[in-house]
Design an enzyme around this catalytic site. Structure first.
Site, PDB file in Angstrom:
ATOM      1  N   LYS B  85       0.794  -1.098  -0.117  1.00  0.00           N
ATOM      2  CA  LYS B  85      -0.153   0.163   0.046  1.00  0.00           C
ATOM      3  C   LYS B  85       0.864   1.253   0.231  1.00  0.00           C
ATOM      4  O   LYS B  85       1.790   1.234   0.890  1.00  0.00           O
ATOM      5  CB  LYS B  85      -0.830  -0.090   1.143  1.00  0.00           C
ATOM      6  CG  LYS B  85      -2.065   1.145   1.377  1.00  0.00           C
ATOM      7  CD  LYS B  85      -2.684   0.901   2.431  1.00  0.00           C
ATOM      8  CE  LYS B  85      -4.005   1.796   2.627  1.00  0.00           C
ATOM      9  NZ  LYS B  85      -4.999   1.668   3.855  1.00  0.00           N
ATOM     10  N   SER B 160      -9.855   1.342   2.557  1.00  0.00           N
ATOM     11  CA  SER B 160      -8.832   2.051   1.659  1.00  0.00           C
ATOM     12  C   SER B 160      -8.015   1.476   1.266  1.00  0.00           C
ATOM     13  O   SER B 160      -7.133   1.888   0.083  1.00  0.00           O
ATOM     14  CB  SER B 160      -8.433   3.568   2.768  1.00  0.00           C
ATOM     15  OG  SER B 160      -7.504   2.766   3.680  1.00  0.00           O
ATOM     16  N   SER B 184      -9.805  -1.014   6.980  1.00  0.00           N
ATOM     17  CA  SER B 184      -9.230  -0.530   5.565  1.00  0.00           C
ATOM     18  C   SER B 184      -8.617  -1.769   4.950  1.00  0.00           C
ATOM     19  O   SER B 184      -8.119  -1.893   4.064  1.00  0.00           O
ATOM     20  CB  SER B 184      -8.212   0.532   5.804  1.00  0.00           C
ATOM     21  OG  SER B 184      -9.106   1.854   5.678  1.00  0.00           O
TER      22      SER B 184
END
Lengths: 115, 485
Positions: B85, B160, B184
């Protein structure tokens, strides 16, 4: 449950949000100010649910795990890895600066305005 | 437990790749190229990655192959491609948080998890898309455009960590790292049919994870299988001198417990989050959690219903606490030391112009909300009260965990939704109602795919556990995975 204790809060106004934006160092257009005011007010409505709980004898939690200090030896990096390494680390950190001069970050005047 | 060579998806698992590469049966370069060819074919459409680091990955894979040829032990993730990420610092490689304010930032150091993956033989293939600064549940808040769900490109991958989830689901990498502040990792895992783990707060170092809400953030794996998630967890977990919130003790490895079964395990169906009394929950999702409890009972677990009344207040407490911490953490983006700078006549004007141009709408909303919740006259009514509720939640969960080892709930109220379907912020926030409590309490939780819901899309079931209760959580997850197949 002390539901009756909480009086209805005042709704957010565009003046409130303009003040908060100023504190947060953000500029908003008139359209954004209108839109964000309604949206932020709706989020604050969520907080009403918190009034349903009796918190009188409950301490606050800022953090989920008992906080404790973690110490490392307080030794200057020059001693650990030599002066040139310290210099290199400083330059690497400065390299990300939008404007750098004489090993320092450069900004416009803090007081007054640039000529 | 039987170890299959491939996940339900048909892509090779991390465990299988590491075994083959470590034994010299497959080359890490060949494994990498196979994954990069899928990236090349599909990522223009999926947009899982902000950046693919093909060149560095090839060098790294070649180094691993050379080490294997020299008879060295290259680690438990030998040659395993992994997607990261884009809010975790990678030395010399841009780390953007999918924000214009960090678009050109190149970190001078690695996050601890990156160094640990490196030592374990993993190969970083790129940085994945996210909602700007991890604020969102769909990746629609990325400044660089949304990621598509590989299972249905008209739908979001969740968020996310949507880019990480999409990268794994599309076969771009067997595993990925995400971060979880309110769900997330778990919610995108659920929406993409993957396993996603939010570890105990402090189990994984946050050093080098760009801070959103420091008392809630935690890094964890996304994977096709429970065994792959466990293998990555074992590599990244552990204390770290660079993170003062890291738990200073040895953590039990998860890979050895996966075959232990759930005989006698005490499983609670979490009433308040079951979705039975909440209209926004899709019926298939509610049913999947009930089926999961049945599957655990069939495998020997003792299942009962349990109540945690304060769990319903999680969402409200979170939206006071997380924005407050975010407003403080994001004060550092001021155009002085790194990131975007816009000109201004003086320092203050420069800072205002930089922040206004650099942050997207959702980030601005949360900064302002947090600034308000912390401001004089409102602190007690909002942020202060939420902190008290946090204590109540911790106490109630602690009490429940005296009688239960793990709890079960849905992960997300719905399957993957269409782009734009939750444009109203509150509607989007509500998507995290089941995942938020574990962030507030610091306790671990994970999502496991369990059946399908509307449109044949995957449904995730959440397993919650007490602090450092990962072993029981993984045991239950392994059983659910087996029952779901």
């Amino acid at each position: 449950m002390p539901e009756s204790q909480s009086k209805p809060r005042d709704h957010l106004t565009t003046e409130d949000v303009a003040k908060v934006a100023h504190l947060a160092m953000l500029d908003l257009t008139d359209e954004e100010l209108e839109r964000f005011t309604g949206q932020l007010d709706a989020v604050l409505d969520l907080a009403e649910q918190l009034d349903r709980f009796d918190i009188a004898d409950v301490p606050p939690t800022a953090h989920p795990f008992g906080l404790f200090n973690v110490f490392r030896p307080d030794v200057p990096i020059e001693e650990l890895e030599g002066a040139s390494r310290a210099e290199q680390l400083r330059e690497e950190a400065l390299a990300a600066g939008p404007e750098v001069e004489a090993h320092q970050y450069k900004v416009p005047p803090a007081l007054g305005e640039a000529p | 437990m039987t170890e299959s060579n491939s996940a339900g998806s048909g892509f090779p698992t991390a465990v299988a790749v590491a075994a083959a590469v470590g034994a010299g049966e497959r080359s890490a370069v060949e494994v990498l190229d196979e994954h990069l060819s899928r990236v090349e074919a599909d990522d223009e459409r999926i947009r899982a990655f902000n950046l693919v680091t093909a060149e560095q990955a090839r060098e790294r894979a070649a180094t691993i192959d050379a080490a294997v040829a020299a008879g060295q032990d290259v680690g438990p993730l030998a040659g395993v491609p992994i997607a990261i990420k884009d809010n975790m610092c990678t030395r010399g490689i841009p780390t953007t948080c999918s924000s214009k304010i960090l678009e050109d930032w190149v970190p001078p150091y690695n996050a601890t998890v990156i160094d640990k993956l490196d030592r374990a033989g993993a190969v970083v293939v790129g940085k994945t898309n996210l909602d700007e600064f991890a604020m969102g549940s769909s990746t629609e808040n990325s400044a660089f455009g949304p990621t598509r769900n590989p299972l249905d490109p008209s739908r979001v991958p969740g968020g996310s960590s949507g880019g990480s989830a999409a990268a794994v689901a599309a076969g771009f990498a067997p595993v990925a790292l995400g971060s979880d502040t309110g769900g997330s990792i778990r919610q995108p895992a659920a929406l993409c049919g993957l396993v996603g783990v939010k570890p105990t707060y402090g189990a994984v170092s946050r050093y080098g994870l760009v801070a959103f809400a420091s008392s809630l953030d935690q890094i964890g794996p996304l994977a096709h299988t429970v065994a792959d998630a466990a293998a990555v967890f074992d590599v990244i977990a552990g204390s770290d001198d660079h993170d003062s919130t890291s738990i200073p003790q040895e953590l039990e490895p998860m890979v050895p417990v996966l075959g232990d079964g759930v005989e006698g395990l005490r499983v609670g169906i979490l009433n308040e989050l079951s979705g039975r009394n909440l209209d926004a929950f899709e019926p298939e999702v509610v049913q999947a959690a009930a089926n999961a409890a049945d599957a655990l009972a069939a495998a020997g677990a003792k299942v009962d219903e349990v109540s945690v009344p304060s769990a319903v207040a999680g969402l409200s407490a979170y939206y006071m606490i997380a924005p407050a911490e975010a407003s403080s953490n994001l004060a550092r983006y001021d155009g002085v030391r790194y990131g975007l700078r816009r000109d201004g006549a003086n320092t203050a004007a420069m800072m205002r112009a930089s922040r206004t141009a650099g942050f997207g709408d959702e980030v601005k909303r949360r900064i302002m909300l947090g600034t308000y919740a912390l401001s004089a006259g409102y602190y007690d009514a909002f942020y202060g009260k939420a902190q008290h509720i946090r204590t109540i939640m911790i106490r109630e969960f602690d009490r429940v965990y005296q009688d239960f080892d793990v709890l079960i709930s849905p992960t997300s109220p719905c399957v993957a939704f269409e782009f734009g379907a939750k444009a109203d912020p509150i509607t989007m926030y509500y998507n995290d109602v089941c995942t938020i409590p574990s962030n507030l309490t610091g306790q671990p939780a994970m999502s496991v795919p369990f059946g399908t819901g509307a449109h044949g899309l995957p449904v995730g079931v959440q397993i919650l556990a007490p602090m450092l209760g990962e072993a029981n959580m993984f045991r239950a997850a392994a059983i659910l995975e087996r029952s779901a197949r």
